[in-house]
Scaffold this active site. Structure first.
Site, PDB file in Angstrom:
ATOM      1  N   LYS A   1       0.844  -1.197   0.000  1.00  0.00           N
ATOM      2  CA  LYS A   1       0.000   0.000   0.000  1.00  0.00           C
ATOM      3  C   LYS A   1       0.879   1.248   0.000  1.00  0.00           C
ATOM      4  O   LYS A   1       1.951   1.235   0.594  1.00  0.00           O
ATOM      5  CB  LYS A   1      -0.857   0.033   1.285  1.00  0.00           C
ATOM      6  CG  LYS A   1      -2.007  -0.942   1.328  1.00  0.00           C
ATOM      7  CD  LYS A   1      -2.789  -0.748   2.627  1.00  0.00           C
ATOM      8  CE  LYS A   1      -3.889  -1.791   2.791  1.00  0.00           C
ATOM      9  NZ  LYS A   1      -4.954  -1.679   1.799  1.00  0.00           N
TER      10      LYS A   1
ATOM     11  N   ARG B   1      -9.947 -11.740   2.295  1.00  0.00           N
ATOM     12  CA  ARG B   1     -10.797 -12.797   1.740  1.00  0.00           C
ATOM     13  C   ARG B   1     -10.042 -14.125   1.666  1.00  0.00           C
ATOM     14  O   ARG B   1     -10.633 -15.190   1.794  1.00  0.00           O
ATOM     15  CB  ARG B   1     -11.329 -12.362   0.365  1.00  0.00           C
ATOM     16  CG  ARG B   1     -10.280 -12.113  -0.656  1.00  0.00           C
ATOM     17  CD  ARG B   1     -10.756 -11.294  -1.855  1.00  0.00           C
ATOM     18  NE  ARG B   1     -10.825  -9.861  -1.564  1.00  0.00           N
ATOM     19  CZ  ARG B   1     -11.154  -8.932  -2.455  1.00  0.00           C
ATOM     20  NH1 ARG B   1     -11.479  -9.279  -3.700  1.00  0.00           N
ATOM     21  NH2 ARG B   1     -11.188  -7.655  -2.131  1.00  0.00           N
TER      22      ARG B   1
HETATM   23  N1  BES Z   1      -8.030  -3.868   4.531  1.00  0.00           N
HETATM   24  C1  BES Z   1      -8.253  -3.446   3.206  1.00  0.00           C
HETATM   25  C2  BES Z   1      -9.592  -2.745   3.006  1.00  0.00           C
HETATM   26  C3  BES Z   1      -9.769  -1.424   3.721  1.00  0.00           C
HETATM   27  C4  BES Z   1      -9.483  -0.232   3.084  1.00  0.00           C
HETATM   28  C5  BES Z   1     -10.282  -1.385   5.000  1.00  0.00           C
HETATM   29  C6  BES Z   1      -9.655   0.961   3.740  1.00  0.00           C
HETATM   30  C7  BES Z   1     -10.463  -0.183   5.645  1.00  0.00           C
HETATM   31  C8  BES Z   1     -10.157   0.996   5.020  1.00  0.00           C
HETATM   32  C9  BES Z   1      -8.217  -4.639   2.269  1.00  0.00           C
HETATM   33  O1  BES Z   1      -7.415  -5.701   2.642  1.00  0.00           O
HETATM   34  C10 BES Z   1      -7.698  -4.140   0.964  1.00  0.00           C
HETATM   35  O2  BES Z   1      -6.593  -3.695   0.937  1.00  0.00           O
HETATM   36  N2  BES Z   1      -8.516  -4.220  -0.063  1.00  0.00           N
HETATM   37  C11 BES Z   1      -8.157  -3.756  -1.351  1.00  0.00           C
HETATM   38  C12 BES Z   1      -8.621  -4.776  -2.337  1.00  0.00           C
HETATM   39  C13 BES Z   1      -8.075  -4.567  -3.711  1.00  0.00           C
HETATM   40  C14 BES Z   1      -6.620  -4.916  -3.765  1.00  0.00           C
HETATM   41  C15 BES Z   1      -8.845  -5.450  -4.651  1.00  0.00           C
HETATM   42  C16 BES Z   1      -8.839  -2.419  -1.592  1.00  0.00           C
HETATM   43  O3  BES Z   1      -9.967  -2.244  -1.130  1.00  0.00           O
HETATM   44  O4  BES Z   1      -8.229  -1.549  -2.209  1.00  0.00           O
HETATM   45 ZN    ZN Z   2      -5.359  -5.513   2.031  1.00  0.00          ZN
END
Ligand code: BES
Ligand code: ZN
Ligand code: ZN
Length: 489
Positions: free
Chosen positions: A271, A345
């Protein structure tokens, strides 16, 4: 916080602060008029000179002069009577705390013009409103000092009151417990420490037992998803299984499953720095599960409940799982990894498969699963999706009862194609569109035909911009809904 019921007019109760409610375009409640006349019209003058009309959340705060039995009087607008519900009751309580908590040890509340069905949620709001996370402040006293809340109403019986107060106390201390877990920094709250907390819940209740699997056991069992996510971290993963059995035997068996990523760096699909901040909150689903189990131990509903948490960090170590990897979940399905940041997931695939094996009659999972859910619904609503309309409806109803905002998104069959893989049974990410839904469609692969609801709590779990009713940090969102839901099963 202790709750008391008084039958007297609130104007005659000795306390540091007194709170009155006023609906829009209605006259001041009788108790407020009584205080006002004792004060020689001081309160009504202040109301007239402000633009207070009873709109929801508006307040008039008066420091009562002279030797009066309360120091501060707060008049709090509740909006239109016909619009008043659990959400408003919870928020009104939070506002009452915000206006009185700094300088009051005792607060009395004139409840004579509020329906008693909102008492419980109101008391939950009072207790949740005084929550503070101060563990890592080397100095500084508590901002909130409220210890006693007196509810003044002649329309509430002592019996009804004590039941609601006991429930509200149990639930709000579980909400606080859940918030502490999320607020704890990720170097402190590791997967193994999370498991220690789960064990302590079972030690605190004769109705709850707890089993924890370590790294080797997770792998040997065939949990390829959770294992894969954990490979990049030197912190060992844990698989947590709490079970609650009611004192009176019951055949009903529910699983609640919570995402337990104690820190989500994104893994190799790292990230950016700004999005990585707050990712200690990626175990909020797990915190709801632990909070709920703790409450069940005290409230002892007649349903068997399994609380299941796959706990790990998502890091970038030398053995980290990679895009293109194929891993096998506990139910035998293979997953092609497209993006290591869609780790929740992948870890949940094993936890859901495990719940199916337990033979439960329904599964509810809670997860801070997607940014897409926040894009779609904003920060304050959780997204709800499921394979069973009745179950979805009763979760939404339970959320409504307690004033937690949830909104259904369609589990659109047409989007299943998005996560079809060319090399494995399913891939962990689809295209950009409908990201909250494709995440749920991924999870669907692991619940077999068990009625299941997925609650994406990415938005409401953590508050960065606080207000009168949203305090900074973890919110504990979900605990009140799920406990309410299980109490009705
Ligand atoms: N933990 C994050 C989702 C999240 C984002 C929770 C902001 C709380 C606040 C999750 O694991 C994630 O990173 N999801 C990605 C998925 C993508 C790579 C398909 C996302 O939402 O960008
Ligand atoms: Zn994530
Ligand atoms: Zn995550």
């Amino acid at each position: 916080m202790e709750f008391f019921l008084v039958k007297d007019n609130v104007a005659d109760v000795e306390s540091d602060s007194v709170v009155f409610f006023c609906y829009e375009r209605q006259r001041l409640p009788a108790a407020a008029r009584k205080i006002d006349s004792k004060l020689g019209g001081f309160l009504s003058d202040k109301v007239k000179s402000s633009d207070f009309k009873g709109a929801f959340g508006k307040t008039v705060v008066v420091d009562t002069p002279g030797d009066f039995n309360t120091k501060t009087a707060v008049l709090l607008g509740l909006g239109k009577k016909e619009d008043f519900g659990a959400l408003e009751a919870f928020r009104a309580a939070n506002i009452a705390v915000a206006r009185t908590g700094q300088h009051s040890r005792t607060v009395s509340v004139d409840f004579s013009n509020v329906d008693r069905e909102f008492l419980k949620v109101f008391l939950e709001g009072m207790a949740c409103g005084t929550y503070e996370y101060g563990k890592f402040k080397s100095s500084g006293r508590r901002k909130n000092r409220i210890e006693e809340v007196c509810i003044a109403s002649r329309r509430i019986s002592a019996n009804y009151f004590s039941g609601e107060a006991a429930y509200a106390s149990a639930v709000s201390s579980s909400v606080a417990f859940s918030r502490d877990l999320v607020n704890d920094p990720p170097n402190i709250l590791t997967p193994s420490i999370l498991a220690e907390h789960a064990l302590s819940i079972s030690e605190g209740s004769e109705h709850i037992s707890c089993k924890v699997l370590d790294r080797d056991e997770i792998r040997q069992m065939g949990m390829g998803g959770l294992s894969a996510v954990s490979f990049g971290s030197s912190e060992p993963p844990r698989f947590i299984h709490l079970s609650y059995s009611p004192p009176v035997k019951s055949r009903k068996k529910v699983a609640i499953v919570g995402k337990g990523i104690t820190f989500d760096s994104g893994g190799l699909c790292l990230k950016p720095a700004d999005s990585m901040r707050t990712m200690k909150m990626d175990m909020s689903g797990a915190a709801v599960v632990l909070g709920t189990m703790k409450a069940l131990g005290e409230l002892t509903p007649s349903v068997n409940v399994h609380g299941i948490v796959p706990a790990t960090e998502n890091m970038t170590g030398a053995s980290a799982y990679k895009p293109d990897d194929v891993v096998t979940a506990l139910n035998g399905k293979t997953i092609e990894i497209i993006n290591t940041d869609a780790e929740g997931r992948v870890a949940l695939s094993d936890a859901l498969s495990y719940a199916v094996r337990l033979g439960v009659s329904e599964i509810v999972d809670l997860a801070t699963l997607t940014g897409a859910c926040i894009v779609g619904l904003g920060l304050h609503n959780a997204g709800v999706m499921g394979n069973n309309a009745n179950l979805v409806k009763s979760i939404l109803g339970s959320a409504d009862d307690v004033g937690e905002k949830m909104w259904e998104l369609p589990l659109d069959a047409e989007l299943r194609e998005e996560i079809r893989s060319r090399v494995a049974d399913v891939k962990n990410v689809g295209s950009r569109w409908g990201g909250a839904i494709t995440a749920a469609l991924f999870l669907e692969n692991f619940v077999s035909d068990v009625p299941w609801v997925h609650i994406d709590i990415a938005g409401p779990s953590y508050v960065e911009k606080s207000s009168d009713w949203y305090q900074y940090g973890a919110s504990g969102f979900g605990v009140r809904t799920i406990v309410n839901y299980l109490m009705k099963r």
